[in-house]
Enzyme design. Structure first.
Site, PDB file in Angstrom:
ATOM      1  N   ARG A  64       0.811  -1.226   0.000  1.00 34.13           N
ATOM      2  CA  ARG A  64       0.000   0.000   0.000  1.00 34.13           C
ATOM      3  C   ARG A  64       0.836   1.263   0.000  1.00 34.13           C
ATOM      4  O   ARG A  64       0.354   2.332  -0.370  1.00 34.13           O
ATOM      5  CB  ARG A  64      -1.003  -0.045   1.165  1.00 34.13           C
ATOM      6  CG  ARG A  64      -2.192  -0.930   0.816  1.00 34.13           C
ATOM      7  CD  ARG A  64      -3.019  -1.265   2.009  1.00 34.13           C
ATOM      8  NE  ARG A  64      -2.550  -2.460   2.672  1.00 34.13           N
ATOM      9  CZ  ARG A  64      -2.753  -2.747   3.933  1.00 34.13           C
ATOM     10  NH1 ARG A  64      -3.405  -1.911   4.704  1.00 34.13           N
ATOM     11  NH2 ARG A  64      -2.315  -3.876   4.445  1.00 34.13           N
ATOM     12  N   GLU A 101       6.123 -10.838  14.665  1.00 36.81           N
ATOM     13  CA  GLU A 101       5.606 -11.393  15.924  1.00 36.81           C
ATOM     14  C   GLU A 101       5.908 -12.902  15.987  1.00 36.81           C
ATOM     15  O   GLU A 101       6.371 -13.420  16.991  1.00 36.81           O
ATOM     16  CB  GLU A 101       4.103 -11.128  15.996  1.00 36.81           C
ATOM     17  CG  GLU A 101       3.585 -11.187  17.407  1.00 36.81           C
ATOM     18  CD  GLU A 101       2.117 -10.864  17.454  1.00 36.81           C
ATOM     19  OE1 GLU A 101       1.588 -10.269  16.502  1.00 36.81           O
ATOM     20  OE2 GLU A 101       1.501 -11.242  18.466  1.00 36.81           O
TER      21      GLU A 101
END
Ligand code: AMP
Length: 180
Positions: A64, A101
């Site tokens: 994006r 993560e």
């Protein structure tokens, strides 16, 4: 006090709960780019920041960041270069691995896409934990660039990504704050 632009963007921004997985408040940036007024005002704001800092190249983060990055590069008539995920760019690439993560990811840039004396603005739609943005800056530093700035449309302030940039002494701009 929120500016008129912040108010407009917050009104138009669609937030989708639990997408792509439970617990994520997905900030749907396409609700802003599909509105020509929002799109134009975002580009003008980022372009103003780039002008003020004499930016010579825009580096957009896949995917994006390509949208806003390209629009800003076009507006300023300066080059756009992509920061892509592993294995997408042809030819010799510079790469860096960074921690997610769970597990690792890798981003790459084409060799020769930046010069040491460039002033680079890294553009993405959003900063959350700041992991992607910081990895991008490390990659660009590895390519010899000394002057690096950041621009985001949205800052998910509760995830404190901008704190990471501040700790590393980077300058950045973001237009709206949202909760992630
Ligand atoms: P981070 O590395 O944690 O700062 O994540 C930033 C990247 O993940 C950006 O490229 C965003 O496009 C995407 N992202 C993270 N959280 C969200 C969210 N809540 N809504 C939309 N995109 C997100």
């Amino acid at each position: 006090m929120a500016s008129a632009l912040e108010k407009l963007l917050l009104k138009k921004l669609k937030v989708i709960p639990n997408f792509p997985k439970k617990g994520i408040q997905f900030q749907d940036i396409f609700s802003l780019v599909s509105d020509p007024t929002c799109q134009k005002k975002i580009v003008e704001k980022i372009a103003g920041y780039a002008r003020k800092n004499s930016i010579t190249k825009i580096a957009g983060i896949e995917a994006r960041g390509f949208i806003f990055g390209s629009l800003v590069a076009y507006k300023l008539n300066i080059p756009f270069v992509p920061i892509r995920k592993k294995g997408k760019l042809p030819g010799k690439v510079n790469k860096i691995k960074y921690k997610l993560e769970y597990g690792f990811d890798q981003i790459e840039m084409q060799d020769g896409s930046l010069k040491k004396q460039d002033k680079v603005l890294i553009v993405d739609d959003l900063i959350a934990t700041g992991g992607t943005a910081l990895a991008s800056s490390k990659l660009i530093s590895k390519m010899g660039v000394k002057s690096i700035f950041f621009a985001f449309v949205i800052n998910l302030y509760n995830l404190r990504g901008v704190r990471l940039l501040e700790k590393n002494k980077y300058s950045y701009m973001s237009i709206i704050d949202a909760e992630g």
